[in-house]
Scaffold this active site. Structure first.
Site, short mmCIF file in Angstrom:
data_model
loop_
_atom_site.label_atom_id
_atom_site.label_comp_id
_atom_site.label_asym_id
_atom_site.label_seq_id
_atom_site.Cartn_x
_atom_site.Cartn_y
_atom_site.Cartn_z
N ARG A 127 -108.50 -9.25 55.70
CA ARG A 127 -109.21 -8.77 56.65
C ARG A 127 -108.14 -7.77 57.50
O ARG A 127 -106.86 -7.96 57.73
CB ARG A 127 -109.54 -10.04 57.65
CG ARG A 127 -110.46 -9.47 59.09
CD ARG A 127 -110.98 -10.49 59.33
NE ARG A 127 -110.61 -11.40 60.36
CZ ARG A 127 -111.16 -12.23 61.13
NH1 ARG A 127 -112.33 -12.78 60.91
NH2 ARG A 127 -110.41 -12.81 62.12
N ARG A 160 -103.50 -8.25 61.50
CA ARG A 160 -103.25 -8.87 62.94
C ARG A 160 -101.98 -9.89 62.69
O ARG A 160 -101.87 -10.36 61.53
CB ARG A 160 -104.51 -9.79 63.34
CG ARG A 160 -105.69 -9.06 64.29
CD ARG A 160 -106.86 -9.84 64.25
NE ARG A 160 -106.67 -11.52 64.66
CZ ARG A 160 -107.87 -12.18 64.78
NH1 ARG A 160 -108.80 -11.57 64.74
NH2 ARG A 160 -107.47 -13.35 65.17
P1 ADP Z 1 -110.46 -16.42 64.94
O1 ADP Z 1 -111.85 -16.94 65.57
O2 ADP Z 1 -110.61 -15.63 63.87
O3 ADP Z 1 -109.48 -17.29 64.98
P2 ADP Z 1 -110.27 -14.97 67.38
O4 ADP Z 1 -110.01 -13.33 67.67
O5 ADP Z 1 -111.37 -15.58 68.06
O6 ADP Z 1 -110.02 -15.24 66.09
O7 ADP Z 1 -108.89 -15.61 68.29
C1 ADP Z 1 -107.55 -15.42 68.09
C2 ADP Z 1 -106.74 -16.06 68.80
O8 ADP Z 1 -106.74 -15.87 70.38
C3 ADP Z 1 -106.62 -17.76 68.63
O9 ADP Z 1 -105.88 -17.97 67.57
C4 ADP Z 1 -106.23 -18.19 70.14
O10 ADP Z 1 -104.91 -17.89 70.13
C5 ADP Z 1 -106.59 -17.17 70.89
N1 ADP Z 1 -108.15 -17.60 71.55
C6 ADP Z 1 -109.34 -16.81 71.20
N2 ADP Z 1 -110.24 -17.52 72.03
C7 ADP Z 1 -109.68 -19.01 72.59
C8 ADP Z 1 -110.25 -19.61 73.25
N3 ADP Z 1 -111.34 -20.08 73.65
N4 ADP Z 1 -109.27 -20.58 73.71
C9 ADP Z 1 -107.74 -20.73 73.45
N5 ADP Z 1 -107.42 -19.51 72.75
C10 ADP Z 1 -108.36 -18.68 72.27
#
Ligand code: ADP
Ligand code: ZN
Length: 213
Positions: A127, A160
């Protein structure tokens, strides 16, 4: 629609959210995108969370809730929202429940994308993500027209920090421990719609069936 998208990293939450957004005008709210923007802009919040995020660990519930309490008040939420990556822990789900009660709002459903682990692992390592608009590419199945450049907004596309194999392993583990229990939480609330696919058609069919009930 007011929908929560639930599913492991790489399940396709962002892609589904963008497709649903086109259909009914709801806004996609991705906590991951909000946090990545904060890091790119080097805000106080960004500096505070950078290390945790790169390792694939969660940001604290308090930080996330203060972001989301603000975000859900914005005008663009009036036509519905697709929560992508939030809530991610039981305390966040409980805090969201209280917040929605306070705002007088009700969720339509919680859509769980139940995609097998090997599919996910392969998807995540290939990705690439736009640093500006969050558009998702894939070096195998969906490369950009110009190498490294976003088709949508012209900004740079990168792998990323948290998409190294080690960070991915950790994110999947964090998901199983902290986020997977939300499926039961929302099943008990009568809101869970679980689909074993991340293709739009079966997802739409499952949402419609739930909403017609
Ligand atoms: P994915 O769902 O592909 O893991 P995201 O872009 O949703 O990726 O999230 C990337 C990172 O952002 C997570 O690994 C975490 O560190 C942080 N993060 C995102 N949303 C949250 C949340 N609701 N609570 C805590 N950490 C979050
Ligand atoms: Zn872009």
């Amino acid at each position: 629609m007011k929908v929560i998208l639930l599913g492991p990293p790489g399940a396709g939450k962002g892609t589904i959210a963008k497709a649903l957004m086109q259909i009914d005008g709801s806004v996609q709210i991705s906590t991951g995108d909000i946090l990545r923007h904060a890091i790119a802009d080097k805000t106080d919040l960004g500096i505070q969370i950078e290390a945790a995020m790169a390792a694939g660990n969660l940001v604290t519930d308090d930080l996330i809730m203060s972001i989301m309490e603000q975000r859900l008040l914005a005008d663009d939420c009036k036509h519905g929202y697709l929560l992508d990556g939030f809530p991610r822990t039981i305390p966040q789900a409980e805090a969201l429940k209280n917040l929605l009660t306070k705002l007088g709002e009700k969720l339509d459903c919680v859509l769980e994308l139940d995609v097998p682990r090997d599919v996910i692992f392969d998807r995540l390592t290939t990705r690439r993500t736009c640093t500006n608009c969050g558009e998702i590419y894939n070096v195998k199945s969906k490369p950009p027209t110009v190498d490294g450049i976003c088709d949508v907004c012209g900004h740079e596309i990168v792998q990323r920090d948290d998409e190294t194999e080690e960070a991915i392993e950790n994110r999947l583990e964090v998901y199983n421990e902290q986020t997977a229990p939300l499926a039961d939480f929302y099943r008990k609330e009568g809101l869970l719609v679980s689909v074993a696919s991340s293709d739009l058609d079966p997802v739409l069919a499952a949402i419609r069936e739930h909403m017609d009930r």
